[in-house]
Write a protein that holds these residues in place. Sequence first.
Motif, PDB file in Angstrom:
ATOM      1  N   UNK A  94       0.839  -1.184   0.000  1.00  0.00           N
ATOM      2  CA  UNK A  94       0.000   0.000   0.000  1.00  0.00           C
ATOM      3  C   UNK A  94       0.882   1.245   0.000  1.00  0.00           C
ATOM      4  N   UNK A  95       0.427   2.276  -0.684  1.00  0.00           N
ATOM      5  CA  UNK A  95       1.184   3.516  -0.819  1.00  0.00           C
ATOM      6  C   UNK A  95       0.250   4.695  -0.566  1.00  0.00           C
ATOM      7  N   UNK A  96       0.560   5.503   0.422  1.00  0.00           N
ATOM      8  CA  UNK A  96      -0.180   6.743   0.657  1.00  0.00           C
ATOM      9  C   UNK A  96       0.623   7.882   0.035  1.00  0.00           C
ATOM     10  N   UNK A  97      -0.041   8.618  -0.836  1.00  0.00           N
ATOM     11  CA  UNK A  97       0.640   9.596  -1.683  1.00  0.00           C
ATOM     12  C   UNK A  97       0.524  11.006  -1.112  1.00  0.00           C
ATOM     13  N   UNK A  98       1.657  11.697  -1.045  1.00  0.00           N
ATOM     14  CA  UNK A  98       1.645  13.087  -0.606  1.00  0.00           C
ATOM     15  C   UNK A  98       1.033  13.295   0.760  1.00  0.00           C
ATOM     16  N   UNK A  99       1.459  12.499   1.725  1.00  0.00           N
ATOM     17  CA  UNK A  99       0.917  12.601   3.078  1.00  0.00           C
ATOM     18  C   UNK A  99       1.461  13.861   3.747  1.00  0.00           C
ATOM     19  N   UNK A 100       0.549  14.707   4.168  1.00  0.00           N
ATOM     20  CA  UNK A 100       0.954  15.951   4.828  1.00  0.00           C
ATOM     21  C   UNK A 100       0.876  15.789   6.339  1.00  0.00           C
ATOM     22  N   UNK A 101       2.022  16.018   6.985  1.00  0.00           N
ATOM     23  CA  UNK A 101       2.083  16.019   8.448  1.00  0.00           C
ATOM     24  C   UNK A 101       2.570  17.386   8.906  1.00  0.00           C
ATOM     25  N   UNK A 102       2.808  17.523  10.190  1.00  0.00           N
ATOM     26  CA  UNK A 102       3.298  18.806  10.703  1.00  0.00           C
ATOM     27  C   UNK A 102       4.718  19.096  10.221  1.00  0.00           C
ATOM     28  N   UNK A 103       5.431  18.034   9.854  1.00  0.00           N
ATOM     29  CA  UNK A 103       6.843  18.189   9.505  1.00  0.00           C
ATOM     30  C   UNK A 103       7.101  18.282   8.009  1.00  0.00           C
ATOM     31  N   UNK A 104       6.343  17.517   7.203  1.00  0.00           N
ATOM     32  CA  UNK A 104       6.641  17.502   5.781  1.00  0.00           C
ATOM     33  C   UNK A 104       5.470  16.938   4.987  1.00  0.00           C
ATOM     34  N   UNK A 105       5.729  16.723   3.729  1.00  0.00           N
ATOM     35  CA  UNK A 105       4.748  16.102   2.851  1.00  0.00           C
ATOM     36  C   UNK A 105       5.506  15.124   1.968  1.00  0.00           C
ATOM     37  N   UNK A 106       5.176  13.819   2.098  1.00  0.00           N
ATOM     38  CA  UNK A 106       5.861  12.804   1.303  1.00  0.00           C
ATOM     39  C   UNK A 106       5.017  11.554   1.233  1.00  0.00           C
ATOM     40  N   UNK A 107       5.486  10.585   0.464  1.00  0.00           N
ATOM     41  CA  UNK A 107       4.802   9.305   0.319  1.00  0.00           C
ATOM     42  C   UNK A 107       5.224   8.358   1.434  1.00  0.00           C
TER      43      UNK A 107
END
Length: 119
Positions: A94-107
């Motif tokens: 499974x791949x979550x794309x462009x996950x935005x957290x408080x620190x960054x945005x990545x897969x």
Amino acid sequence: QVQLVESGGGLVQAGGSLRLSCVASGTIFAINGFGWHRQAPGKEREWVARLTPGGNDHYTDSVKDRFTISITNARTVHLQMNNLKPEDTGVYYCNAIGVRTADDRRDYWGQGTQVTVSS
């Protein structure tokens, strides 16, 4: 810390079905879509399906009309696999794309779940 956990893999006879699930956990502000990939023994990982934030789904040719990607909520994605074939055997990720957290945005990627289709 973001984690993806897959479930639902197993052993099935050709022609059978399996439903994979993947749940994302952690402090997540947004996810820009989900994908499923697979890796067969001795082969490179390949893309299988993708679901965009707008709800559009896309599939690699070999699984069209047999697999369906869907979500039940913003953090849970599924892959319904019907009419399975031995060549579908592999580890599914499974791949979550462009996950935005408080620190960054990545897969992010899950650890994988084994799917084995016997002939």
